[in-house]
Motif scaffolding. Structure first.
Motif, mmCIF file in Angstrom:
data_model
loop_
_atom_site.group_PDB
_atom_site.id
_atom_site.type_symbol
_atom_site.label_atom_id
_atom_site.label_comp_id
_atom_site.label_asym_id
_atom_site.label_seq_id
_atom_site.Cartn_x
_atom_site.Cartn_y
_atom_site.Cartn_z
ATOM 1 N N GLU A 14 -8.641 -27.870 40.030
ATOM 2 C CA GLU A 14 -8.471 -26.649 39.258
ATOM 3 C C GLU A 14 -9.666 -26.431 38.340
ATOM 4 O OE1 GLU A 14 -6.577 -23.155 38.223
ATOM 5 O OE2 GLU A 14 -5.934 -24.642 39.726
ATOM 6 N N GLY A 15 -10.242 -25.215 38.413
ATOM 7 C CA GLY A 15 -11.357 -24.870 37.551
ATOM 8 C C GLY A 15 -12.715 -24.999 38.202
ATOM 9 N N ASN A 16 -12.799 -25.675 39.349
ATOM 10 C CA ASN A 16 -14.087 -25.783 40.014
ATOM 11 C C ASN A 16 -14.374 -24.507 40.801
ATOM 12 O OD1 ASN A 16 -16.470 -27.071 40.481
ATOM 13 N ND2 ASN A 16 -15.648 -28.612 41.895
ATOM 14 N N ILE A 17 -15.640 -24.205 41.008
ATOM 15 C CA ILE A 17 -16.058 -23.009 41.729
ATOM 16 C C ILE A 17 -17.177 -23.393 42.691
ATOM 17 C CG2 ILE A 17 -15.333 -21.282 40.050
ATOM 18 C CD1 ILE A 17 -18.073 -21.362 38.806
ATOM 19 N N TRP A 18 -17.366 -22.560 43.711
ATOM 20 C CA TRP A 18 -18.247 -22.928 44.812
ATOM 21 C C TRP A 18 -19.085 -21.727 45.269
ATOM 22 C CZ3 TRP A 18 -17.112 -27.966 46.898
ATOM 23 C CH2 TRP A 18 -15.940 -28.535 46.384
ATOM 24 N N ILE A 19 -20.303 -22.016 45.728
ATOM 25 C CA ILE A 19 -21.145 -21.043 46.426
ATOM 26 C C ILE A 19 -21.270 -21.504 47.873
ATOM 27 C CG2 ILE A 19 -23.441 -20.041 46.687
ATOM 28 C CD1 ILE A 19 -23.815 -20.256 43.710
ATOM 29 N N GLU A 20 -21.040 -20.577 48.797
ATOM 30 C CA GLU A 20 -21.173 -20.874 50.221
ATOM 31 C C GLU A 20 -22.578 -20.513 50.700
ATOM 32 O OE1 GLU A 20 -21.365 -19.606 54.434
ATOM 33 O OE2 GLU A 20 -21.512 -18.328 52.663
ATOM 34 N N ALA A 21 -23.148 -21.354 51.564
ATOM 35 C CA ALA A 21 -24.475 -21.066 52.115
ATOM 36 C C ALA A 21 -24.626 -21.771 53.452
ATOM 37 C CB ALA A 21 -25.578 -21.498 51.152
ATOM 38 N N ASP A 31 -26.350 -12.562 54.842
ATOM 39 C CA ASP A 31 -25.197 -12.103 54.054
ATOM 40 C C ASP A 31 -24.318 -13.282 53.657
ATOM 41 O OD1 ASP A 31 -24.124 -12.699 56.511
ATOM 42 O OD2 ASP A 31 -23.049 -10.805 56.763
ATOM 43 N N ARG A 32 -24.969 -14.375 53.297
ATOM 44 C CA ARG A 32 -24.235 -15.539 52.822
ATOM 45 C C ARG A 32 -24.161 -15.481 51.289
ATOM 46 N NH1 ARG A 32 -22.675 -17.234 57.926
ATOM 47 N NH2 ARG A 32 -21.772 -19.026 56.867
ATOM 48 N N GLY A 33 -23.730 -16.592 50.690
ATOM 49 C CA GLY A 33 -23.642 -16.644 49.237
ATOM 50 C C GLY A 33 -22.283 -16.227 48.712
ATOM 51 N N PHE A 34 -21.227 -16.516 49.482
ATOM 52 C CA PHE A 34 -19.893 -16.151 49.028
ATOM 53 C C PHE A 34 -19.467 -17.045 47.874
ATOM 54 C CE2 PHE A 34 -15.200 -15.912 49.456
ATOM 55 C CZ PHE A 34 -15.074 -14.536 49.344
ATOM 56 N N PHE A 35 -18.619 -16.512 47.008
ATOM 57 C CA PHE A 35 -18.095 -17.239 45.856
ATOM 58 C C PHE A 35 -16.614 -17.512 46.085
ATOM 59 C CE2 PHE A 35 -15.563 -17.000 41.988
ATOM 60 C CZ PHE A 35 -16.184 -17.902 41.142
ATOM 61 N N THR A 36 -16.185 -18.729 45.796
ATOM 62 C CA THR A 36 -14.768 -19.033 45.955
ATOM 63 C C THR A 36 -14.305 -20.050 44.927
ATOM 64 O OG1 THR A 36 -13.077 -19.828 47.514
ATOM 65 C CG2 THR A 36 -15.246 -20.861 47.654
ATOM 66 N N ARG A 37 -13.021 -19.968 44.599
ATOM 67 C CA ARG A 37 -12.369 -20.953 43.744
ATOM 68 C C ARG A 37 -11.412 -21.838 44.547
ATOM 69 N NH1 ARG A 37 -12.907 -19.469 38.351
ATOM 70 N NH2 ARG A 37 -13.597 -17.325 38.005
ATOM 71 N N SER A 48 -20.530 -23.418 57.579
ATOM 72 C CA SER A 48 -20.726 -23.191 56.148
ATOM 73 C C SER A 48 -20.922 -24.504 55.408
ATOM 74 C CB SER A 48 -19.515 -22.468 55.544
ATOM 75 O OG SER A 48 -19.388 -21.167 56.056
ATOM 76 N N ASN A 49 -21.677 -24.427 54.340
ATOM 77 C CA ASN A 49 -21.766 -25.499 53.367
ATOM 78 C C ASN A 49 -21.351 -24.920 52.017
ATOM 79 O OD1 ASN A 49 -23.494 -27.979 54.648
ATOM 80 N ND2 ASN A 49 -24.128 -26.013 55.502
ATOM 81 N N PHE A 50 -20.628 -25.698 51.229
ATOM 82 C CA PHE A 50 -20.125 -25.220 49.945
ATOM 83 C C PHE A 50 -20.681 -26.098 48.821
ATOM 84 C CE2 PHE A 50 -17.249 -23.452 52.985
ATOM 85 C CZ PHE A 50 -16.936 -22.208 52.468
ATOM 86 N N PHE A 51 -21.289 -25.439 47.850
ATOM 87 C CA PHE A 51 -21.927 -26.132 46.741
ATOM 88 C C PHE A 51 -21.103 -25.917 45.470
ATOM 89 C CE2 PHE A 51 -25.082 -25.304 49.920
ATOM 90 C CZ PHE A 51 -25.873 -26.447 49.932
ATOM 91 N N PRO A 52 -20.478 -26.979 44.943
ATOM 92 C CA PRO A 52 -19.629 -26.815 43.759
ATOM 93 C C PRO A 52 -20.427 -26.864 42.465
ATOM 94 C CG PRO A 52 -19.515 -29.071 44.514
ATOM 95 C CD PRO A 52 -20.416 -28.341 45.493
ATOM 96 N N LEU A 53 -19.876 -26.234 41.451
ATOM 97 C CA LEU A 53 -20.465 -26.336 40.118
ATOM 98 C C LEU A 53 -20.304 -27.745 39.563
ATOM 99 C CD1 LEU A 53 -21.622 -25.170 37.455
ATOM 100 C CD2 LEU A 53 -19.271 -24.507 36.867
ATOM 101 N N ALA A 139 -16.864 -12.091 40.009
ATOM 102 C CA ALA A 139 -15.585 -11.427 39.737
ATOM 103 C C ALA A 139 -15.216 -10.468 40.857
ATOM 104 C CB ALA A 139 -15.667 -10.682 38.405
ATOM 105 N N LEU A 140 -16.211 -9.777 41.411
ATOM 106 C CA LEU A 140 -15.936 -8.826 42.488
ATOM 107 C C LEU A 140 -15.611 -9.535 43.798
ATOM 108 C CD1 LEU A 140 -18.727 -6.238 41.669
ATOM 109 C CD2 LEU A 140 -16.261 -5.921 41.368
ATOM 110 N N LEU A 141 -16.193 -10.706 44.028
ATOM 111 C CA LEU A 141 -15.927 -11.451 45.250
ATOM 112 C C LEU A 141 -14.638 -12.261 45.183
ATOM 113 C CD1 LEU A 141 -19.497 -12.816 46.105
ATOM 114 C CD2 LEU A 141 -18.274 -10.973 47.268
ATOM 115 N N ASP A 142 -14.148 -12.507 43.983
ATOM 116 C CA ASP A 142 -12.948 -13.330 43.798
ATOM 117 C C ASP A 142 -11.705 -12.459 43.932
ATOM 118 O OD1 ASP A 142 -11.042 -15.159 43.134
ATOM 119 O OD2 ASP A 142 -11.699 -15.458 41.064
ATOM 120 N N SER A 143 -11.188 -12.367 45.147
ATOM 121 C CA SER A 143 -10.094 -11.427 45.422
ATOM 122 C C SER A 143 -8.798 -11.806 44.724
ATOM 123 C CB SER A 143 -9.850 -11.330 46.937
ATOM 124 O OG SER A 143 -9.466 -12.587 47.466
#
Length: 310
Positions: A14-21, A31-37, A48-53, A139-143
């Motif tokens: 909970e609380g971690n966030i990720w960038i996809e590349a 058109d990569r660089g998706f944001f997800t929680r 895909s590879n996911f890079f966490p904060l 915020a816009l990508l986080d549905s």
């Protein structure tokens, strides 16, 4: 997908966030660089590879926060210390740059060959300004998270008319009569149960209410002109009116966002009609994408300023 990822799961909390590349972009269009929680796997067209904060920490170092540590290299940590910035600033800065059309086009060749390389602002103020843009992109990508002015509260004037659900005769929708059934041919079952996309039903229209976009959104005027407004049909009785063509064509991970969502929800596949919440989700998604497209000039300006300063 091809082997166990036992080192992945401890970092999902909970609380971690990720960038996809991806290391290499297979298509000409980046058109990569998706944001997800959320816990995620293969995203879109290609691995895909996911890079966490943050990373899970075992508590062996006194310098680590309880249970977590920033996912930073030594060089990145030194850079942030020099600027007096935080790991979150670098994370959201990366997200902002990845969504700048100028960055994507000017580095298209390199993005097809290797990992994205991002410019680093020389001053903390520039990094934080870029990070502020990245937070808006996230915020816009986080549905799962409402965005005031876009999906909740008082909707911005230029977004109000986008993807409005309507019965063609103007009467209130009746779910029990099938008004929310998706039957326009957006998807069907293929061999082995794989969902295959369909053509659906789209009509290009002239909508006067759509003209407010031209005065508000910071994109090329033609991208949101009334001549490029589409009606996206659920069935013969109802549609989402006034979807800008640029919104309809917007892709993430190689797929048109809204069209891909619809392809899995044809009534024969889903086994039921859409719920009112799902109908609203399409409207919200279209408005999110319109707002994201509307940020493109700001994102380009920020990227170019940093690229010139390097």
């Amino acid at each position: 997908l091809d082997e166990k990822r036992s080192d992945y799961f401890p970092n999902v909390f909970e609380g971690n966030i990720w960038i996809e590349a991806r290391q290499k972009q297979a298509q000409d269009k980046f058109d990569r660089g998706f944001f997800t929680r959320q816990l995620a796997d293969n995203f879109g067209n290609g691995l895909s590879n996911f890079f966490p904060l943050l990373l899970h920490a075992d508590g062996s170092s006194l310098l680590e926060r309880a249970g977590t540590r920033p996912n930073l290299s030594e060089a990145a940590a030194a850079y942030l210390e020099r600027l007096g910035a935080e790991p979150e600033d670098l994370f959201y800065h990366a997200l902002a740059v990845l969504h700048a059309p100028a960055y994507r086009s000017e580095n298209a060749g390199a993005l097809r060959q290797d990992w994205p390389r991002l410019p680093l602002p020389p001053a903390g103020e520039s990094l934080q300004a870029s990070a502020a843009l990245g937070r808006r992109v996230a915020a816009l990508l986080d549905s799962e998270t409402p965005v005031p002015g876009v999906t909740c509260g008082t909707i911005r004037d230029e977004l109000k008319g986008i993807a409005v659900f309507r019965r063609l005769d103007g009467k209130p929708a009746r779910p029990e009569a099938g008004d929310l059934d998706l039957t326009a041919g957006w998807g069907h079952a293929g061999k082995g149960g794989v969902t295959m996309p369909g053509r659906g039903r789209i009509e290009k229209t002239l909508n006067a209410e759509h003209s407010t976009l031209n005065a508000h959104l910071s994109v090329e005027r033609s991208a949101f002109s009334v001549e490029r407004s589409l009606d996206i049909y659920l069935n013969d009785a109802a549609c989402w009116r006034n979807v800008p063509e640029a919104v309809w064509d917007y892709t993430i991970g190689g797929y048109q966002v809204i069209k891909k969502w619809l392809s899995y929800r044809e009534k024969p596949l889903l086994g039921r009609g859409l719920t009112p919440g799902e109908v609203r989700h399409v409207t919200d998604t279209a408005r999110r994408l319109a707002a994201l497209i509307g940020m493109q000039r700001e994102l380009d300006g920020s990227y170019r300023a940093m690229a010139m300063a390097e």
